[in-house]
Design an enzyme around this catalytic site. Structure first.
Site, short mmCIF file in Angstrom:
data_model
loop_
_atom_site.label_atom_id
_atom_site.label_comp_id
_atom_site.label_asym_id
_atom_site.label_seq_id
_atom_site.Cartn_x
_atom_site.Cartn_y
_atom_site.Cartn_z
N LYS A 4 0.84 -1.37 -0.33
CA LYS A 4 -0.28 0.29 -0.24
C LYS A 4 0.80 1.23 0.08
O LYS A 4 0.69 2.31 -1.07
CB LYS A 4 -1.30 0.20 1.79
N GLN A 48 -4.26 -0.57 10.73
CA GLN A 48 -4.17 -2.22 10.17
C GLN A 48 -4.31 -3.00 10.22
O GLN A 48 -4.24 -3.26 12.44
CB GLN A 48 -2.57 -1.94 10.37
N ASP A 71 -11.16 3.32 4.72
CA ASP A 71 -11.58 1.69 4.37
C ASP A 71 -13.46 1.46 4.98
O ASP A 71 -13.86 1.00 4.00
CB ASP A 71 -11.02 1.27 5.34
#
Ligand SMILES: NC(=O)c1ccc[n+]([C@@H]2O[C@H](COP(=O)([O-])OP(=O)(O)OC[C@H]3O[C@@H](n4cnc5c(N)ncnc54)[C@H](OP(=O)(O)O)[C@@H]3O)[C@@H](O)[C@H]2O)c1
Length: 275
Positions: A4, A48, A71
């Site tokens: 990423k 994460q 997200d």
């Protein structure tokens, strides 16, 4: 994480890691997010997962400012996904001519941008690239996690598919799979879904990323999906590979979400989500 970061760098998005020790206190983690929420130079925040077991993940995800929740896992954005998936999928692309700030952007939840979960968006983008008519198609989503299965099912329903979600308590999953025009597999079981369970001509998107023992491989394992790809590729009309399918699409959608959050922060419409 590394992929990423590299992808962000390649497209000119600055990314910063905040690495915390595994034994970080809940309050300390919440403070880090609160500081990032307040920082005007930060447009997107990604936590994460999975977090260590002593951390209340729901509280952490809920603490991310919805307009920076890249997200889309926080309760506000999950709520908006559930209520407005159709509208969010149909968001107009920005016109290349005048990029006028949209006055409705902060007033209407249905017509302003919010980030939807990246892997689910990647799955939908792959399906849309096939130029198929989704209306009335039978779609089976295998797995119901908040990260993948649930948002994929919501988005497919918004595209007018008839959606069945299969999970670990489903009796006779094959009976559903054998009728599915579209199969999205997200269970985390190596090569679990067998070719003979599929309807001939089905479109298969394999989200799974699993390690499978392989003595011929350097590391002693190889990466496989949730579908027995080698056999299923002869039954399906299209099937996504693992590695190299949904994984890179997830990263691409993360970058797109980041860009669109940054645009939204200055009143610009999102770039086209798909195509
Ligand atoms: N490509 C990508 O970018 C990407 C992103 C995220 C995840 N993944 C991969 O996708 C897979 C799924 O991830 P996840 O986070 O969704 O996993 P997860 O949170 O473990 O959820 C797995 C889901 O599959 C269901 N399930 C497990 N075994 C099953 C079985 N035998 N039959 C039917 N349903 C079954 C579970 O049912 P219950 O709800 O009943 O427990 C659960 O809903 C993993 O391999 C993961 O590594 C890939």
């Amino acid at each position: 994480g590394k992929l990423k970061k590299k992808a962000a760098e390649e497209v000119g998005i600055k990314s910063y890691d905040v690495e915390l020790p595994a034994n970080v206190a809940q309050d300390e983690l919440l403070q880090v997010i609160s500081d990032l929420n307040a920082d005007e130079d930060i447009h997107a925040i990604l936590v994460q997962l999975p977090l260590p077991s002593h951390i209340n993940s729901d509280e952490v995800l809920a603490s991310i400012k919805p307009s920076k929740d890249v997200d889309g896992f926080g309760p506000m954005n999950v709520g908006r996904l559930c209520l407005y998936a159709k509208e969010l999928l149909a968001m107009p692309s920005s016109s290349p001519m005048g990029e006028s700030p949209s006055p409705s952007s902060s007033t209407s939840l249905a017509s302003s941008f919010c980030a939807m979960p990246c892997t689910a968006l990647g799955v939908i983008a792959m399906l849309q690239s096939l130029d198929m008519d989704f209306r009335g198609k039978s779609a089976v989503v295998v797995g119901r996690s908040r990260i993948v299965g649930m948002p994929v099912a919501i988005l497919l329903q918004a595209l007018d598919c008839t959606v069945t979600t299969i999970h670990s308590h489903t009796a006779n999953p094959q009976s559903y799979l054998s009728r599915a025009d579209i199969v999205v597999a997200a269970i985390g079981r190596p090569e679990f879904i067998q070719a003979e369970w599929l309807k001939p001509g089905a479109v298969v998107i394999d989200v799974g990323i699993n390690h499978k023992e392989d003595s011929t491989a350097k590391k002693g394992f190889k990466i496989v999906g949730d579908v027995d790809f080698e056999k299923a590729k002869h039954v399906s009309s299209s099937i996504s590979p693992v590695p190299g399918g949904v994984g890179p699409m997830t990263v691409a959608m993360l970058l797109k979400n980041t860009l669109n959050l940054a645009r939204a922060s200055i009143g610009l419409k999102p770039m086209e989500t798909f195509r």
